[in-house]
Scaffold this motif. Sequence first.
Motif, mmCIF file in Angstrom:
data_model
loop_
_atom_site.group_PDB
_atom_site.id
_atom_site.type_symbol
_atom_site.label_atom_id
_atom_site.label_comp_id
_atom_site.label_asym_id
_atom_site.label_seq_id
_atom_site.Cartn_x
_atom_site.Cartn_y
_atom_site.Cartn_z
ATOM 1 N N LYS A 179 1.162 -0.938 -0.178
ATOM 2 C CA LYS A 179 0.434 0.126 -0.111
ATOM 3 C C LYS A 179 0.608 1.463 -0.076
ATOM 4 O O LYS A 179 0.158 2.180 -0.586
ATOM 5 C CB LYS A 179 -0.555 -0.257 1.850
ATOM 6 N N ASN A 180 2.074 0.803 0.394
ATOM 7 C CA ASN A 180 2.716 2.344 0.811
ATOM 8 C C ASN A 180 4.059 2.301 -0.036
ATOM 9 O O ASN A 180 4.751 1.256 -0.502
ATOM 10 C CB ASN A 180 3.020 2.188 2.521
ATOM 11 N N LEU A 181 4.494 3.480 0.168
ATOM 12 C CA LEU A 181 6.540 3.549 -0.226
ATOM 13 C C LEU A 181 7.183 3.147 1.148
ATOM 14 O O LEU A 181 6.741 4.218 1.800
ATOM 15 C CB LEU A 181 6.443 5.492 -1.094
ATOM 16 N N ILE A 182 7.476 2.252 0.872
ATOM 17 C CA ILE A 182 8.328 2.541 2.343
ATOM 18 C C ILE A 182 9.380 2.763 2.191
ATOM 19 O O ILE A 182 10.641 2.496 1.244
ATOM 20 C CB ILE A 182 8.561 0.806 2.596
ATOM 21 N N ILE A 183 10.274 3.566 3.317
ATOM 22 C CA ILE A 183 11.906 3.973 4.039
ATOM 23 C C ILE A 183 12.055 2.952 4.944
ATOM 24 O O ILE A 183 11.713 2.904 6.059
ATOM 25 C CB ILE A 183 11.226 5.481 3.964
ATOM 26 N N THR A 184 13.081 2.064 4.168
ATOM 27 C CA THR A 184 13.835 1.828 5.426
ATOM 28 C C THR A 184 14.962 1.553 5.815
ATOM 29 O O THR A 184 15.882 2.363 4.745
ATOM 30 C CB THR A 184 13.035 0.510 5.886
ATOM 31 N N GLN A 185 16.044 1.442 6.998
ATOM 32 C CA GLN A 185 17.336 1.968 6.959
ATOM 33 C C GLN A 185 18.045 0.309 6.635
ATOM 34 O O GLN A 185 17.379 -0.594 6.264
ATOM 35 C CB GLN A 185 18.124 1.971 8.132
ATOM 36 N N GLY A 186 19.381 0.403 6.130
ATOM 37 C CA GLY A 186 20.323 -1.253 5.128
ATOM 38 C C GLY A 186 21.031 -1.231 6.741
ATOM 39 O O GLY A 186 20.725 -0.262 7.522
#
Length: 421
Positions: A179-186
Amino acid sequence: MKIYKFGGASVKDADGVKNVAQIISYNNQHNLLVVISAMGKNTNALERLVNACYHYNKQGYEILQEIKTSHQTLINELLGNSASMWMNEVENLFLELECLIDNNNLLDDYDFLYDQIVCYGELISTRIVSAYLLSIGIRNQWVDARNFIITDSRYRDARVQWEETERIVTNRLLPLSQKNLIITQGFIGKGEKGETTTLGREGSDYSAAIFGKLLHAESVSIWKDVNGVMNADPKKFSESVIIPELTYNDAIELAYYGASVIHPKTVQPLKASNIPLFVRSFINQDNQGTKVSNSSSTLAVPCKILKENQLMLEISTADFNFIAEDNLQQIFQIMSKNKVRLNIMQNSAIHFRCIIDNKENQHLPLQNELSELGLNVNVTNDLKLLSIYQPGNEKIEEYSGELGAVILKQHVGNAAHFVLR
Ligand code: ASP
Ligand code: MG
């Protein structure tokens, strides 16, 4: 579903972040998960902070202030007058970091301390990118990768617990990502006691591959400041070319030997699920870059990888006995315990020789432990390791001449290795 990974160089300043936002905006923003590393050289700065804390050095507060100021400058450039509206979370993260370094109880385990502190590079960078995207109207969901990437508690080199990670990613992240654009950490994960762990330097590529595999992505793209995977580092070799297509196996071998453009652990999870990996330039976006897949293409050019700052350890028994299986077992155990990777190894009747990266005197504890077992260790500094992959018909020896005396040679499978002085 696609995975994009942006490394530190791509978000090193405000223009970089704007460029990343542009690349994201070209894509269908549902079904995209974006993995981001710490900005610029902030992981190195955080490493200096860890060292200061570990040695009770008051300089820690200065280092932290520098890190804070550089992020604040970037935030102001990106968001101008409305910066304060978006930045609560970033301020909270800096507050957490301050409290962490005030807390002396953490200080006895260096590697543990390292992971608790260094993770903030990624936490902060992703908060900033997420806020910037929102500010320009790109809706996105920031998620904490530590909720999904579950690891053991081997700090600085944590190993993924695949079953548990898969369960949580499938149940919790997959529905969200549809549902969403996800922003996460490497780079970061969660250990056995809920504490933060890291996957090893440059580990964000690996994070992208883990998410890619478990979300059944159609592809994973690593956006870099180079045009793709090259057969040799152009700063070190004159005739280097981009390799447009690579098989998974060739990519695994090249990364393993030190072609630093892809983190060595990245390709295997993708190979297992047959997910293509693209290495592309965030500067020249029209460039096709390199595609790593199941293709049948064979490498048309030999690849040359030169690793500098190598150490040779020459291990022998103090009582002039042969190096036997028992000694080797002990040596390997000590290496593994100290998280040392052997780039090359070779044994003869009385010697075991190995080449390792020279990292902050990591060989000193090794040397002590080996001496305690009655083994002699002779260390040679300042070596280079040249690996030539798929040398084809060319004479391998020709390469080594230009780079200095060869002190060890080895030919394994498709690769020839030279240790040079
Ligand atoms: N920020 C971490 C590092 O510099 C992880 C990464 O960039 O992949 O090592
Ligand atoms: Mg980085």
